[in-house]
Design a protein around this motif. Structure first.
Motif, mmCIF file in Angstrom:
data_model
loop_
_atom_site.group_PDB
_atom_site.id
_atom_site.type_symbol
_atom_site.label_atom_id
_atom_site.label_comp_id
_atom_site.label_asym_id
_atom_site.label_seq_id
_atom_site.Cartn_x
_atom_site.Cartn_y
_atom_site.Cartn_z
ATOM 1 N N LEU A 1 0.817 -1.223 0.000
ATOM 2 C CA LEU A 1 0.000 0.000 0.000
ATOM 3 C C LEU A 1 0.851 1.274 0.000
ATOM 4 C CD1 LEU A 1 -2.913 -0.953 2.433
ATOM 5 C CD2 LEU A 1 -2.951 -0.833 -0.065
ATOM 6 N N THR A 2 1.925 1.286 0.764
ATOM 7 C CA THR A 2 2.741 2.503 0.826
ATOM 8 C C THR A 2 3.525 2.744 -0.464
ATOM 9 O OG1 THR A 2 4.585 1.329 1.882
ATOM 10 C CG2 THR A 2 2.979 2.404 3.332
ATOM 11 N N TYR A 3 3.508 1.796 -1.382
ATOM 12 C CA TYR A 3 4.210 1.958 -2.651
ATOM 13 C C TYR A 3 3.297 2.486 -3.765
ATOM 14 C CZ TYR A 3 8.237 -0.694 -0.841
ATOM 15 O OH TYR A 3 9.334 -1.118 -0.135
ATOM 16 N N GLU A 4 2.022 2.667 -3.454
ATOM 17 C CA GLU A 4 1.087 3.124 -4.485
ATOM 18 C C GLU A 4 1.410 4.530 -4.967
ATOM 19 O OE1 GLU A 4 -2.913 2.544 -3.097
ATOM 20 O OE2 GLU A 4 -2.719 0.361 -3.193
ATOM 21 N N LYS A 5 1.947 5.365 -4.079
ATOM 22 C CA LYS A 5 2.329 6.729 -4.460
ATOM 23 C C LYS A 5 3.812 6.893 -4.176
ATOM 24 C CE LYS A 5 0.904 11.512 -4.307
ATOM 25 N NZ LYS A 5 1.145 11.747 -5.701
ATOM 26 N N ILE A 6 4.549 7.298 -5.199
ATOM 27 C CA ILE A 6 5.979 7.542 -5.058
ATOM 28 C C ILE A 6 6.242 8.995 -5.455
ATOM 29 C CG2 ILE A 6 6.522 6.639 -7.367
ATOM 30 C CD1 ILE A 6 9.124 5.461 -6.025
ATOM 31 N N TYR A 7 7.134 9.626 -4.735
ATOM 32 C CA TYR A 7 7.400 11.052 -4.921
ATOM 33 C C TYR A 7 8.795 11.263 -5.519
ATOM 34 C CZ TYR A 7 3.559 11.253 -1.589
ATOM 35 O OH TYR A 7 2.350 11.080 -0.966
ATOM 36 N N ASP A 8 8.929 12.352 -6.271
ATOM 37 C CA ASP A 8 10.216 12.734 -6.880
ATOM 38 C C ASP A 8 10.848 11.593 -7.670
ATOM 39 O OD1 ASP A 8 9.973 15.282 -5.889
ATOM 40 O OD2 ASP A 8 11.240 14.928 -4.145
ATOM 41 N N GLY A 9 10.023 10.876 -8.394
ATOM 42 C CA GLY A 9 10.517 9.771 -9.214
ATOM 43 C C GLY A 9 9.376 8.840 -9.573
ATOM 44 N N GLN A 10 9.737 7.622 -9.938
ATOM 45 C CA GLN A 10 8.728 6.622 -10.278
ATOM 46 C C GLN A 10 9.352 5.241 -10.224
ATOM 47 O OE1 GLN A 10 7.657 7.851 -14.258
ATOM 48 N NE2 GLN A 10 9.160 6.510 -15.194
ATOM 49 N N TRP A 11 8.479 4.251 -10.063
ATOM 50 C CA TRP A 11 8.936 2.871 -10.170
ATOM 51 C C TRP A 11 9.336 2.645 -11.622
ATOM 52 C CZ3 TRP A 11 9.908 1.009 -5.657
ATOM 53 C CH2 TRP A 11 9.127 1.344 -4.574
ATOM 54 N N HIS A 12 10.325 1.823 -11.838
ATOM 55 C CA HIS A 12 10.796 1.589 -13.198
ATOM 56 C C HIS A 12 9.886 0.661 -13.996
ATOM 57 C CE1 HIS A 12 14.573 3.050 -11.275
ATOM 58 N NE2 HIS A 12 14.512 3.793 -12.362
ATOM 59 N N PHE A 13 9.055 -0.110 -13.305
ATOM 60 C CA PHE A 13 8.170 -1.059 -13.978
ATOM 61 C C PHE A 13 6.831 -1.102 -13.271
ATOM 62 C CE2 PHE A 13 12.548 -2.365 -14.499
ATOM 63 C CZ PHE A 13 12.650 -2.463 -15.878
#
Length: 171
Positions: A72-84
């Motif tokens: 759940l805490t990975y649903e929003k990422i700040y100052d970047g993004q997940w690569h996949f």
């Protein structure tokens, strides 16, 4: 050497958690300095067969949670993004007894996580840590994890909620 944890391991797991908390405090890292992670979280990980330990001569010297599904805490990422944007497994609560650091057990746990994920048909891992935890950051990046940005822990978390996030994908 690496095995799934059992309920009867909880006292040693908790002892290792407390030692890791003290070590982080000595290093000035505001991670594991509150009630989190709780003993109940460790018990839940064990009950769901998502917690692993390294056992040396009947002593637990390292530990890691490896969880499937969405974090759940990975649903929003700040100052970047997940690569996949694909199924992944998440590594949490990784710690090694300070007396055993020279054996590179944290790297062995990361390699084990990769193997477990691969066997489950997943080739993508995510992990996070406090931005001041330089040792963890060094281990993650040396293993191949790539910085993605930062996430925020649950609002229930009483201390610094910011965690820097990394991911790793392989074929």
């Amino acid at each position: 050497m690496i095995r799934q944890a059992h309920i009867n391991d909880i006292d040693r797991i908790w002892e290792l958690r407390l030692k890791a908390s003290l070590l982080l405090k000595e290093k000035g890292v505001d991670q594991w300095q509150s009630i989190f992670p709780t003993k109940e979280q460790f018990l839940k990980d064990i009950e769901h067969h998502e917690f692993y330990v390294i056992d040396v001569d009947d002593e637990i010297v390292a530990m890691m949670a490896l969880k499937g599904g969405n974090e759940l805490t990975y649903e929003k990422i700040y100052d970047g993004q997940w690569h996949f944007d694909e199924p992944y497994m998440t590594i949490h609560r990784i710690a090694v007894d300070e007396r055993y650091k020279q054996y590179r057990y944290s790297i062995k746990l990361l390699a084990f996580a990769k193997t477990v994920a691969t066997k489950a048909g997943i080739n993508y891992l995510r992990i996070d840590t406090h931005e001041d935890n330089k040792g963890a950051i060094k281990r993650f990046t040396s293993f191949g994890f790539i910085y993605c940005g930062y996430i925020l822990l649950s609002e229930k978390h009483p201390t610094d909620r910011k965690r820097i996030a990394f991911d790793l994908r392989w074929e």
